[in-house]
Each structure stands twice: as C-alpha cells, then as structure tokens.
Design a protein around this motif. Structure first.
Motif, short mmCIF file in Angstrom:
data_model
loop_
_atom_site.label_atom_id
_atom_site.label_comp_id
_atom_site.label_asym_id
_atom_site.label_seq_id
_atom_site.Cartn_x
_atom_site.Cartn_y
_atom_site.Cartn_z
N ALA A 162 7.76 62.05 30.14
CA ALA A 162 7.93 63.42 30.64
C ALA A 162 7.00 63.74 31.80
O ALA A 162 7.29 64.63 32.61
CB ALA A 162 7.70 64.41 29.50
N ALA A 163 5.86 63.02 31.88
CA ALA A 163 4.89 63.28 32.95
C ALA A 163 3.89 62.14 32.99
O ALA A 163 3.79 61.34 32.04
CB ALA A 163 4.16 64.61 32.71
N ALA A 164 3.14 62.06 34.08
CA ALA A 164 2.10 61.04 34.24
C ALA A 164 0.82 61.67 34.75
O ALA A 164 0.85 62.64 35.52
CB ALA A 164 2.56 59.93 35.19
N VAL A 165 -0.31 61.11 34.32
CA VAL A 165 -1.63 61.52 34.78
C VAL A 165 -2.25 60.32 35.49
O VAL A 165 -2.30 59.22 34.93
CB VAL A 165 -2.53 61.96 33.61
CG1 VAL A 165 -3.92 62.32 34.11
CG2 VAL A 165 -1.89 63.13 32.87
N LYS A 198 -3.45 71.97 29.54
CA LYS A 198 -2.49 73.06 29.78
C LYS A 198 -1.55 72.71 30.93
O LYS A 198 -0.34 72.97 30.85
CB LYS A 198 -3.26 74.35 30.09
CG LYS A 198 -3.99 74.94 28.89
CD LYS A 198 -4.81 76.16 29.28
CE LYS A 198 -5.55 76.74 28.08
NZ LYS A 198 -6.42 77.89 28.47
N LYS A 199 -2.10 72.11 31.96
CA LYS A 199 -1.26 71.77 33.12
C LYS A 199 -0.32 70.60 32.81
O LYS A 199 0.82 70.58 33.27
CB LYS A 199 -2.15 71.46 34.33
CG LYS A 199 -2.87 72.70 34.87
CD LYS A 199 -3.69 72.39 36.10
CE LYS A 199 -4.42 73.64 36.62
NZ LYS A 199 -3.48 74.67 37.09
N VAL A 200 -0.79 69.63 32.05
CA VAL A 200 0.06 68.51 31.66
C VAL A 200 1.18 69.00 30.76
O VAL A 200 2.35 68.59 30.89
CB VAL A 200 -0.76 67.41 30.96
CG1 VAL A 200 0.16 66.40 30.27
CG2 VAL A 200 -1.65 66.69 31.97
N MET A 201 0.86 69.88 29.81
CA MET A 201 1.88 70.45 28.94
C MET A 201 2.96 71.17 29.76
O MET A 201 4.17 70.98 29.54
CB MET A 201 1.24 71.42 27.96
CG MET A 201 2.21 72.07 26.99
SD MET A 201 1.47 73.44 26.08
CE MET A 201 1.34 74.66 27.41
N GLU A 238 6.91 69.99 30.14
CA GLU A 238 7.97 70.88 29.67
C GLU A 238 8.80 71.46 30.82
O GLU A 238 9.73 72.23 30.59
CB GLU A 238 7.36 72.01 28.84
CG GLU A 238 6.74 71.52 27.54
CD GLU A 238 6.15 72.63 26.69
OE1 GLU A 238 6.13 73.80 27.18
OE2 GLU A 238 5.71 72.35 25.56
N SER A 239 8.47 71.08 32.04
CA SER A 239 9.14 71.64 33.21
C SER A 239 10.54 71.10 33.42
O SER A 239 11.35 71.67 34.16
CB SER A 239 8.32 71.38 34.47
OG SER A 239 8.29 69.98 34.78
N GLY A 240 10.82 69.95 32.80
CA GLY A 240 12.13 69.32 32.98
C GLY A 240 12.28 68.60 34.30
O GLY A 240 13.39 68.21 34.70
#
Length: 558
Positions: free
Chosen positions: A325-328, A423-426, A430-432
């Motif tokens: 869903a995302a990467a850091v 908070k920003k990763v969440m 969840e942004s799609g």
C-alpha cells in the motif's frame, strides 16, 4: 554521560510472556510452540485456518544505498511498527533473521537499535529458534546425497564436472569459497572441485522464504536442479530422492517466529536471505500470517531500494500475490553527506551543500519505488549531530520531487519519535494511490530482464555478458525457465558494481560474470562484478569484541 548500548537497552526491557503477545494478535496459546518465555513459533494448522480472513495493509521499508555512516532501516521498521500501535492501530512488523556471518563480521548484530529494537536481542542475533541450522543441514544433506549417489555407481549418469550444487555454512569464511573434496583414497569417493556459499545465499533459504506451505516447500525442493548428465540433461533433487528428508528437516523452520519489540508490540522474524546475493526478504509465510492478524504490517527489504525493494516487488510480491500500500525510504543526513562526497571523519561538520548533492541518490530511489506504482515517503533517521539546516535541505529536496520527508527520532525516543511518520504513512496507505506493477512481464527474455533492471533501476548504459552466459540463458528458456524473474547479485554500496561509486552515477556498464538457476526458488541469479556468495571477515571482525562477562552475559553485540 555516555549512551547505553543497544544490548544494555535490550537487556533492561520489560518483556511480556510470548503467549500474551500472541493473544494480542488473536493467536491462542495452543497454536504457539514456545522457545522459552519470549519467543515462539506459530503453528502451521493455525496459519492454514486464516486463509479466508481479509488482508491488512502492507508497508515496505527500504533505504538509500548503505554507507559506513549508517541508515537504520531495521531500526526504522521497528520504530514505525511501534508508532502505528501508538496511534491506536493494530500493527505488526516482519523482519529477516540475522546471519551469524555478518554478526561476527562487520555488523555485530541486526535487531534494530536504541529504543527501537526487537527482543530477545541476543537470541535473535545468535541461534534463535534454529532455523538457519535447519536450512544449513537440509542444504548439506542434499550435497551428501549427491556425492553418495555417485559413489554407489552413479545410476543417474551425473557428469561430475557439471555438479552445480555447492555446500553452505552460516559464517564468513573465504577459505571455503573454492575447495577440493573426497581426497584420501577410494573409500572417500572421487576427488572433485567444489565450494561453499554462505547459508543466507542458499537456494534452500530462498525456497523456505517463498514457500506458502509444507506441500509447496517439498515441491520446490524437488525442483532444485543439482547437476547435469554428459548430454546436459538436468538432474533434480527429486531424482536424488532427497526432497522428502529435507522437508522433514525444515518442517519446524517453516513455521514463523513470533517475538516482540521493546514496546511489547508483535514482531515476526523469519527467514534471512541476503539482499546483495539473494532476494533479501523475510518469509512469505510470516508476511501472509501477519497480514491476516494485523491491520498494518511493516516489513523491510534488505539494503538499498535498488536491491531490496526491486527484489521485494519483482520476486516476492510477484510470486506471492502481495500488493503493497505504501513504501518508506530511510535516509540519514550523515549518509547523504557521504553520497555528496564527504569523508566519514568529517561527517560531524555541517555541510548543507553536500547534503543537497547526496540527495541525488535518495531522489533516484524515490523515482524507482514510485515507478512500481507505490507511493513513497522518506523517513529521516535523525542523528544528534544533524543540524536544522541539513534537515531542512533534505525536506526541500524531497518536496521538489512531489514526496515528503519526515524527521524521526525513534532511536532515542521509541514510538514517540515516529508518531508523525506513523500518521503520514497511515494516510498514504489508505489513500488508494498504490497501483502495484512489476518492472517487467514474465514473458520477457531472461537477458532482457537483466538489462531492464540495469537500465531502469541502476541507470546503467547496458548490461554486459559474454556469449557463454547468453547461451546459458537461452538454454534455460528452451527448458521452460524463461518466465522466471531475475535476482541480481551485486554490491549494495552503489547503483553500479563499483562499491566506491556513490551518489547517482549513470551510463556505466554492469558486467554479468555468472548466472545460476534456482529452479526450486523460482528465479535466475545474475552475479555481477566482484560480489562474493561467500563473504570474508574484515581485518578487525566484530567477533573480536564479542564475549561473555563475569556474570555470564553476552557483551559486544550491538
């Protein structure tokens, strides 16, 4: 006043019984096989019962190219997992198990750091639950059975010159890279040239980490190509009849290990393939289990995004059907300054210009991750020597690329230092915005896959391989292996094969000096430059400082 060491912090941790950690995830006590009070394996039967549950969101933590200045990818993975739990989310982390080779070599341990660690730190870094020993034993059982088959008549007609199965050991030992076996006369077999790789480069390690269950494990083990006949017909592990016994040796090792962070949050630590010479990701079993039990799963891929993240996307996600869903992307001001040309001895001096120059390395990793359709955010792992000007320079450079950089202080503050990042990763997850797609299609020819990685991820001018290697790739395509992904084995320190070429070089050549078929794991390994599949120890190995003190406590791990 000096800071306490990582091992001192870990030893002072207030750990909860592992059954309590499992209960928090919804794992009943009878489904945990405890190894003492603070670690356990999750049973295969329980995992099988989770199949119909929905998956949580998968977050990848990767990094810029590593430098001697340090980046803190594992520390950030732990800190982010703690941070997500701090803001009220049900989160788990998934890490690889450390290898004894680098633990006693350069690293001295790999379980996070400061207030962002997984515990029990000593056990995780040493024998843990015995997984690596089981993998080493299973691998070398196959070696023994190959030699035994030849000794007792060689009914399969194996050409001893074409045995491709090497032995393994979980230790950095350069003396074993190339050896001669079976010396000493008729009773000991037929002398042959052989060699050792480190256990974390073993195909058995890759298979364990990619297998979805025990049946898949045995099938993959059977598919391993170990040798060829004189007419170049492949001989498999199944032909040697070793796959059943190897599965038995690996049955417990296949079950994921559950431990906890310093803040008593769940952590799965399972499997440990190297990222510079293998695919660099923890097990599919652990990741899938965590996704069924938690709302957010934070996992890491080894070394920089050019190796770890690319293999995570193109091998693990492709084969396991995972959709991140995302990467850091983790960076430090110190490492960016080194990429900007500053010597390690001068890193404590403010140098905004060098930071800005070094951000070219970070920028390329951001572009690469986004190229897989995954939204990325940067975590700046803060050191006490970082100045406001340097931190602001990183944030400005990242903002210009359409992303965001968040300053994190998890090493010193634990989850309090990653609350903003969490908070920003969440929100990003969840942004799609994620629309995952691998770098290349399955049907692309093998050398073209290698060339595509070199050009699109490393920014090389081209990949170079002589006719022998190209012919080998063509032969594998004719044998039905053309749809396999490619696992690049190269230095982690640079986009190129020159470990001293930092920053964001372009137009160089990637020499492919050897290719290996990992038919059971399901990929082709391309060995590039001077990378070694059996590392050596440094001039002053960490082992020189590791000891037991008068109280029987381990000292020197960090």
């Amino acid at each position: 006043m000096s800071q306490p060491s990582d091992i001192d912090i870990a030893r002072a941790a207030s750990k909860k019984p592992i059954m309590e950690i499992g209960a928090g995830l919804g794992v009943p006590a009878e489904s945990l096989q405890p190894y003492g009070h603070d670690k356990a394996k999750v049973s295969a039967e329980f995992i099988k019962g989770l199949e119909d549950r929905p998956d949580g969101r998968l977050i990848l933590v990767t990094a810029i190219n590593p430098t001697p200045a340090g980046e803190g990818k594992t520390t950030t993975t732990v800190g982010l997992g703690d941070g997500l739990n701090r803001i009220g989310k049900k989160a788990a982390i998934c890490l690889r198990e450390p290898s004894l080779g680098p633990c006693f070599g350069m690293k001295g341990g790999a379980a996070g750091g400061g207030r962002a660690q997984v515990v029990p730190m000593e056990d995780i870094n040493l024998h843990f639950t015995g997984d690596f020993h089981a993998i080493t034993s299973a691998h070398n059982l196959l070696s023994a059975m190959i030699d035994n088959h030849i000794y007792w008549g060689n009914g399969l007609g194996i050409d001893q010159r074409r045995i491709v199965w090497r032995r393994v050991l979980d230790m950095n030992d350069r003396a074993l890279r190339q050896v001669t076996t079976s010396l000493g006369g008729v009773a000991n077999g037929f002398p042959a040239e052989a060699g050792f790789d480190i256990t974390v480069a073993s195909e058995i390690m890759a298979i364990l980490c990619l297998a979805k269950d025990a049946g898949d494990l045995e099938r993959r083990l059977g598919d391993i190509v170990v040798a060829y006949t004189r007419d170049k017909a492949p001989i498999t592990c199944r032909d040697i009849k070793a796959d059943g016994a190897m599965t038995v040796l690996l049955a417990q090792a296949l079950q994921p290990n559950l431990v906890q962070t310093l803040e008593n949050n769940p952590a799965f630590i399972h499997g440990g393939p190297f990222a510079n010479i293998a695919h660099g990701c923890n097990s599919v079993m652990a990741t899938r289990t965590a996704l069924k039990l938690a709302d957010y799963v934070v996992t890491e891929a080894g070394f920089g995004a050019d190796l770890g993240a690319e293999k995570f996307f193109d091998i693990k996600c492709r084969k396991a059907g995972l959709k991140p869903a995302a990467a850091v992307i983790v960076a430090t001001v110190r490492a960016l300054k080194m990429n900007g040309g500053v010597a390690k001895a001068d890193l404590g001096v403010e140098n905004v210009a060098a930071v800005e120059k070094g951000c070219a390395n970070l920028a390329r990793h951001i572009e690469n991750v986004q190229g897989f359709g995954i939204p990325a955010i940067v975590a700046i792992n803060r050191f006490y020597t970082d100045t406001d000007g340097e931190l602001e320079a990183v944030q400005a450079q990242v903002a210009a690329l359409g992303s965001e950089a968040v300053v994190c202080e998890h090493w010193a503050k634990g989850s309090e230092g990653t609350e903003e990042l969490a908070k920003k990763v969440m929100a990003l997850a969840e942004s799609g915005k994620a629309d995952f797609k691998p770098l290349y299609p399955d049907e692309m020819p093998l050398f073209e896959k290698i060339d595509t990685i070199c050009k699109k991820i490393y920014r090389a001018g081209a990949a170079h391989a002589d006719k022998k290697i190209r012919d080998q790739l063509t032969a594998w395509e004719k044998e039905g292996y053309g749809n396999l992904p490619v696992c690049m084995a190269k230095t982690q320190y640079s986009f190129s094969t020159d470990p001293n070429l930092r920053g964001a070089p372009e137009g160089f050549e990637i020499p492919v000096r050897e290719v290996r078929l990992a038919a059971g794991a399901g990929f082709i390994v391309a060995i590039c430059g001077e990378i070694m599949t059996m590392p050596g120890l440094p001039r002053v190995p960490s082992a020189e400082s590791i000891r037991m003190d008068e109280e029987g406590l381990v000292q020197g791990l960090f």
